[in-house]
Design a protein around this motif. Structure first.
Motif, short mmCIF file in Angstrom:
data_model
loop_
_atom_site.label_atom_id
_atom_site.label_comp_id
_atom_site.label_asym_id
_atom_site.label_seq_id
_atom_site.Cartn_x
_atom_site.Cartn_y
_atom_site.Cartn_z
N ARG A 533 0.84 -1.20 0.00
CA ARG A 533 0.00 0.00 0.00
C ARG A 533 0.88 1.26 0.00
N ILE A 648 -7.38 -4.10 9.01
CA ILE A 648 -7.24 -4.25 7.56
C ILE A 648 -7.30 -5.72 7.18
N LYS A 649 -8.19 -6.04 6.25
CA LYS A 649 -8.30 -7.38 5.68
C LYS A 649 -7.92 -7.30 4.20
N SER A 650 -7.09 -8.23 3.77
CA SER A 650 -6.66 -8.23 2.37
C SER A 650 -7.81 -8.66 1.46
N GLN A 656 -7.68 -7.69 -6.32
CA GLN A 656 -6.44 -7.04 -5.91
C GLN A 656 -6.04 -5.87 -6.80
N SER A 662 -7.47 -0.39 -1.32
CA SER A 662 -6.29 -1.06 -0.77
C SER A 662 -6.63 -2.21 0.16
N GLY A 663 -7.89 -2.37 0.54
CA GLY A 663 -8.26 -3.45 1.45
C GLY A 663 -9.71 -3.31 1.88
N THR A 665 -12.51 -3.92 5.57
CA THR A 665 -12.61 -4.09 7.01
C THR A 665 -14.04 -4.47 7.37
#
Length: 695
Positions: A533, A648-650, A656, A662-663, A665
């Motif tokens: 990020r 933050i969760k990928s 992607q 960027s992620g 939550t």
């Protein structure tokens, strides 16, 4: 068996840390070969690795390290000088030891290293031979001190594979010594368990070494053993009071009480004999006290100082990562509790919710603080890289580092290492010219690369600056057209042209070398930075040099965010990037995508339009003004909800590559919110609408 393997693993971890410090010290010696403090640091690292390796069965490591240690022992005593040849050989030896510790094959010429080290020994004696020590005196070394060491190992010492004799041998190598073994705890033969360690030792050691060096001998057994180290005298401030009677020494060591001593003193026999006959102490304990008395008397040293002890604990990285994950889940659960409490009219529930929120905030900050490490540990490894590559290319390059104390999340530092290595390699190969070229251009023949780090809001800014040839944007454009990356008539600013070096397959190298020039790498660097990020930018002045800037978030786990909403969709903005929130009332006369902020025209991006969210925007919108790469840019949303502690969760592989996200939550009500990448969102604001719509 498990305990033995645990100790061997502890040795490997400690050895890796010592080898890192060793490399830093050797590179430091290159700039000042007469620095006795650094020379002693190198010797001590080698000595610790050798002793600990022998103790835990790594005989190959111990014997090889002994070769280097012997030569540096000559250097620290002034019998040989520290030369570049010695430093180069020691760096190669360090690489070989690292390979042995990691269980890898080393391509280092081991025999050549050993022959080179032995050639530096003017005495030409077998390195295995132990020189006979002369009695140490204050005239020989005014830094001598006498230490009282009591080492009582645990009964199960042998089960870990540890041989206490190796520890004592290593300790005795440090100076004048007297070792007294205590046998009084050994039972009668029928009761004896041969697997138990039932003896303990008193050691009186006179050495110029420090307490830390003595304690390092016991570094892998100290936690389970009873170890006391006390200085009982030194060559400084000699006086008569430094001489102690045997009874005083025994009381000081807690072998007897003061009352018992005074009672025995009423007798007329020698104190040692009286105490032994009374059964208060053993003959060996009296002997240990006599030895100490004689040694302190010989050196006429002053009174003792209490030993300082520092404690630390080594925790596996996996446990720390698991703890951070648990804290993340706790933060999510706390957010749900806070939301539920706000919907109720129960004052007690709200008070409990606020207390748990405070505690979870403190737990989060402290847990993340544990994972924060100074980036200097990474910077120090790059000095070796610059040294080796500059020699290979025939260049003279100096690496200057600043901001080594800047802290980053451990995971970020680990993943940042490879991109920084590649950027430095390119600066060395492509950026810095040869000494002849630099002199022809009126420059210092010695090139300079500056590596710096500093905090910038919720990010860390890392810069790599060189004073080399710089990058010609016209040449970049021509190469990009030649390789089919852009069309010949594509309009492009110089700044955008420079960023083309991060395009896949782009290279300006005329030939392939072992350093760079294979047409791959810089695009991988950008992908790795994007995965963190982060953002990367480049500035260059032809003939003067290049600066590459990398912005990386402090942590990848938990951030403070600002929750906003568009229709029914919720988004999170990193709070560190937010400057202020203002209202936007659109009229037909207003200029598109600009707001007047206290007389300054600030551009903004419409989240509804760019993400293709259906519905009609409210008459009064909210604009969140953010700082993006040093400029103020607004993000227009329907409404601002408030701060949100964000775990933050990928995103999955399918999502992607979505620009601007960027992620994700989990909110307090269990629904999902997307985390915005402000810089990418602003950069996408000038793209055609079809390419900006979220799939």
């Amino acid at each position: 068996m498990f305990r033995e393997e645990m100790h061997r693993q502890a040795f490997k971890e400690e050895a890796l840390e010592l080898l890192g410090e060793l490399e830093t010290s050797l590179l430091e010696l290159e700039t000042d070969t007469t620095n006795d403090k650094v020379i002693n640091r190198v010797f001590r690292a080698m000595h610790t690795i050798k002793g600990s390796g022998a103790m835990f069965g790594f005989e190959n490591i111990a014997s090889f390290t002994h070769e280097v240690e012997t030569v540096f022992d000559l250097a620290r005593t002034g019998r040989i000088e520290v030369t570049r040849e010695l430093l180069s050989l020691t760096l190669l030896a360090r690489d070989h030891i690292l390979a042995m510790v990691e269980g890898k094959d080393s391509d280092t010429g081991v025999e050549e290293v050993i022959r080179g080290l032995r050639a530096l020994n003017p005495e030409h004696k077998p390195l295995e031979a132990t020189p006979t020590r002369e009695p140490l005196t204050c005239a020989m070394n005014p830094n001598l001190r006498t230490w009282r060491i009591r080492f009582t190992p645990p009964k199960n010492l042998f089960l870990s594979g540890t041989n206490p004799a190796s520890l004592l041998e290593e300790l005795c190598e440090m100076g004048e010594h007297h070792v007294i073994m205590h046998l009084r705890d050994i039972p009668a033969l029928p009761l004896l368990n041969p697997e138990d360690c039932l003896v303990w030792w008193d050691i009186i050691l006179t050495t110029a070494g420090s307490e830390e060096e003595i304690r390092d001998v016991f570094i892998f057994v100290e936690e389970d053993s009873d170890l006391t180290i006390q200085m009982v005298g030194s060559c400084q401030g000699i006086d008569e009071e430094s001489y102690k009677l045997i009874g005083q020494i025994l009381v000081e060591k807690n072998d007897i009480t003061k009352d018992a001593l005074e009672r025995i003193l009423l007798e007329r026999k020698p104190i040692g004999q009286l105490l032994s006959e009374a059964g208060l102490v053993s003959a060996s304990q009296v002997e240990a006290a006599l030895v100490e008395q004689q040694e302190v008397k010989r050196l006429r040293q002053t009174a003792s100082a209490e030993a300082q002890q520092t404690s630390s604990i080594r925790v596996p990285a996996q446990k720390l990562d698991f703890l951070v994950d648990l804290v993340g889940e706790l933060v999510t659960a706390q957010a749900r509790l806070t939301q539920f409490a706000s919907e109720q009219s129960d004052a007690r529930l709200q008070a409990i919710s606020e207390e748990i929120e405070r505690l979870s905030d403190e737990l989060r900050d402290n847990t993340l603080g544990i994972r924060m490490l100074p980036i200097g540990s990474t910077f120090s490894r790059f000095k070796r890289l610059v040294r080796d590559l500059s020699q290979e290319l025939g260049k003279r390059i100096v690496l200057e580092t600043h901001g080594e104390d800047t802290e980053l999340d451990k995971t970020v530092i680990e993943r940042l290492n490879d991109p920084l290595v590649h950027l430095l390699r390119n600066s060395i190969d492509h950026g810095i010219e040869s000494p002849e070229e630099r002199m022809a251009r009126g420059k210092n023949p010695e090139g300079r690369i500056e590596l710096s780090a500093e905090h910038s809001g919720g990010e860390v800014l890392i810069r790599i600056t060189d004073d080399g040839a710089g990058i010609d944007p016209d040449r970049i454009r021509a190469k990009a057209v030649e390789k089919g990356i852009i069309a010949a008539d594509t309009p492009m600013s110089d700044k955008d042209a420079l960023m083309l070096i991060f395009a896949p397959g782009f290279s300006t190298a005329e030939k392939v070398t072992s350093i760079s020039g294979r047409g791959v790498g810089m695009d991988v660097v950008k992908r790795n930075i994007d995965a963190l990020r982060g953002r990367i930018s480049l500035e260059s002045v032809p003939g003067q040099g290049t600066t590459i800037s990398v912005r990386i978030p402090l942590t990848l786990a938990i951030i403070d965010g600002l929750q906003v909403q568009v229709e029914d969709s919720c988004f999170i903005m990193p709070l560190s990037a937010v400057e202020e929130c203002v209202e936007l009332i659109r009229t037909d006369k207003d200029r598109a995508d600009l707001i007047n902020l206290r007389g300054q025209m600030v551009p903004y991006v419409s989240l509804r339009r760019d993400f293709g969210i259906p519905g009609q925007a409210p008459k009064i919108q909210q604009v969140v003004v953010c700082n993006s790469q040093g400029q103020s840019v607004g993000i227009a949303v329907d409404r601002v909800i408030g701060e949100h502690q964000t775990v933050i969760k990928s995103l999955g592989k399918v999502y992607q590559d979505i620009r601007g996200i960027s992620g994700a939550t989990i909110k307090g009500d269990g629904s999902m919110a997307l985390i915005l990448d402000i810089a990418a969102l602003v950069a996408a604001g000038s793209a055609p609408p079809a390419s900006r719509v979220l799939a």
